[in-house]
Design a protein around this motif. Structure first.
Motif, PDB file in Angstrom:
ATOM      1  N   TYR A   1      79.240  11.802  35.224  1.00  0.00           N
ATOM      2  CA  TYR A   1      79.101  13.175  35.756  1.00  0.00           C
ATOM      3  C   TYR A   1      80.016  14.376  35.154  1.00  0.00           C
ATOM      4  O   TYR A   1      81.271  14.160  34.981  1.00  0.00           O
ATOM      5  CB  TYR A   1      78.690  13.428  37.297  1.00  0.00           C
ATOM      6  N   TYR A   2      79.770  15.655  34.976  1.00  0.00           N
ATOM      7  CA  TYR A   2      80.369  16.637  34.773  1.00  0.00           C
ATOM      8  C   TYR A   2      80.884  17.167  36.366  1.00  0.00           C
ATOM      9  O   TYR A   2      80.041  17.510  37.209  1.00  0.00           O
ATOM     10  CB  TYR A   2      79.794  17.918  34.111  1.00  0.00           C
TER      11      TYR A   2
ATOM     12  N   MET B   1      82.904  19.872  38.504  1.00  0.00           N
ATOM     13  CA  MET B   1      83.255  21.215  38.261  1.00  0.00           C
ATOM     14  C   MET B   1      84.910  21.114  38.620  1.00  0.00           C
ATOM     15  O   MET B   1      85.337  20.615  39.557  1.00  0.00           O
ATOM     16  CB  MET B   1      82.720  21.990  39.436  1.00  0.00           C
TER      17      MET B   1
ATOM     18  N   ARG C   1      76.253  11.390  31.249  1.00  0.00           N
ATOM     19  CA  ARG C   1      77.395  11.003  30.406  1.00  0.00           C
ATOM     20  C   ARG C   1      77.757   9.679  30.277  1.00  0.00           C
ATOM     21  O   ARG C   1      78.715   9.149  29.448  1.00  0.00           O
ATOM     22  CB  ARG C   1      78.513  11.679  30.671  1.00  0.00           C
TER      23      ARG C   1
ATOM     24  N   HIS D   1      73.074  16.503  36.805  1.00  0.00           N
ATOM     25  CA  HIS D   1      74.104  16.372  35.877  1.00  0.00           C
ATOM     26  C   HIS D   1      75.519  16.773  36.123  1.00  0.00           C
ATOM     27  O   HIS D   1      76.488  16.299  35.509  1.00  0.00           O
ATOM     28  CB  HIS D   1      73.405  17.125  34.558  1.00  0.00           C
ATOM     29  N   SER D   2      75.540  17.756  37.145  1.00  0.00           N
ATOM     30  CA  SER D   2      76.919  18.314  37.176  1.00  0.00           C
ATOM     31  C   SER D   2      77.221  18.374  39.002  1.00  0.00           C
ATOM     32  O   SER D   2      76.038  18.381  39.771  1.00  0.00           O
ATOM     33  CB  SER D   2      77.047  19.721  36.893  1.00  0.00           C
TER      34      SER D   2
ATOM     35  N   ALA E   1      76.175  24.308  39.766  1.00  0.00           N
ATOM     36  CA  ALA E   1      76.191  22.825  39.831  1.00  0.00           C
ATOM     37  C   ALA E   1      74.766  22.392  40.512  1.00  0.00           C
ATOM     38  O   ALA E   1      74.130  23.242  40.897  1.00  0.00           O
ATOM     39  CB  ALA E   1      77.187  22.218  40.437  1.00  0.00           C
ATOM     40  N   ASP E   2      74.497  21.106  39.800  1.00  0.00           N
ATOM     41  CA  ASP E   2      73.189  20.505  40.107  1.00  0.00           C
ATOM     42  C   ASP E   2      73.172  20.085  41.622  1.00  0.00           C
ATOM     43  O   ASP E   2      72.252  20.195  42.425  1.00  0.00           O
ATOM     44  CB  ASP E   2      72.665  19.609  39.242  1.00  0.00           C
TER      45      ASP E   2
END
Length: 218
Positions: A70-71, A73, A211, A37-38, A107-108
């Motif tokens: 994606y989120y 960073m 997202r 997700h991140s 983070a993933d």
């Protein structure tokens, strides 16, 4: 069957096999199992001669990732965190254990980018700005490779090359080199290259993230 027919049949099979390999689907099994997700985008490793290359590519990498769902960073926060931990060289950052990166940033997955080519080159009758990049996405908890790909872009893709004399081609090449160097054409070309590399709507590219309305990983 005659010898000629055998040769023709062999060529047809070889051609079909070549086309199939070019359009083969990427194996997304590990990607779907991880379901990131991140994403943490690491400073790119620069294999070109242009000092500005990693900054330009990094600046252009976050947008297609965010648009894919994606989120990402925050780049400034990531850079400051690495700096505070004594890490300022991309090669050293890439060497940090994935689990350690996960512990620090949460983070993933991490995106490791390599710049193969960046800048304007001049060769007698042609002058092109070329950017070539590759990347791999790694699960930070398991160190599993989720995806890898490469892409390139050139300023010559849209340029009118209908010049029918050597003198005109030479003058055009010189002018293109001066203009593209003076206006930092490489930054614009790097936008195209990173968009091709990191957009989910490209063949064998990243999958859509959570997202995105096109996200379909259960």
């Amino acid at each position: 069957m005659s010898f000629v027919k055998i040769i023709v049949l062999f060529l047809v099979i070889a051609l079909a096999s070549g086309c199939a390999s070019q359009h083969a689907s990427y194996d997304y099994t590990a990607y779907k199992n991880s379901d990131p997700h991140s994403i943490l985008v690491l400073p790119p490793i620069n294999n070109s001669s242009e000092v500005i290359a990693p900054y330009a590519v990094l600046a252009n990498a976050t947008k297609p990732l965010a648009e894919s769902g994606y989120y990402v960073m925050p780049v400034a926060l990531v850079a400051e965190t690495f700096k505070n931990n004594g890490l300022t060289i991309a090669q050293d950052i890439h060497a940090v254990a994935p689990q350690k990166l996960h512990d620090i940033f949460g983070a993933d997955a991490a995106l490791y980018i390599d710049i193969k080519e960046y800048g304007t080159s001049y060769a007698v009758i042609s002058s092109d700005t070329i950017v070539e990049v590759s990347a791999r996405l790694v699960d930070l908890e398991t160190s599993t490779l989720l995806w890898q790909g490469k892409a390139s872009a050139s300023s010559g893709e849209q340029r009118d090359r209908d010049i029918d004399n050597w003198e005109g081609m030479l003058v055009s090449a010189i002018l293109n080199q001066v203009i593209e160097t003076a206006t930092d054409k490489s930054f614009k070309v790097s936008q195209t290259a990173t968009q091709r590399l990191l957009s989910a709507n490209h063949q064998n590219g990243l999958l859509y993230g959570p997202r995105s309305p096109k996200y379909n990983i259960p």
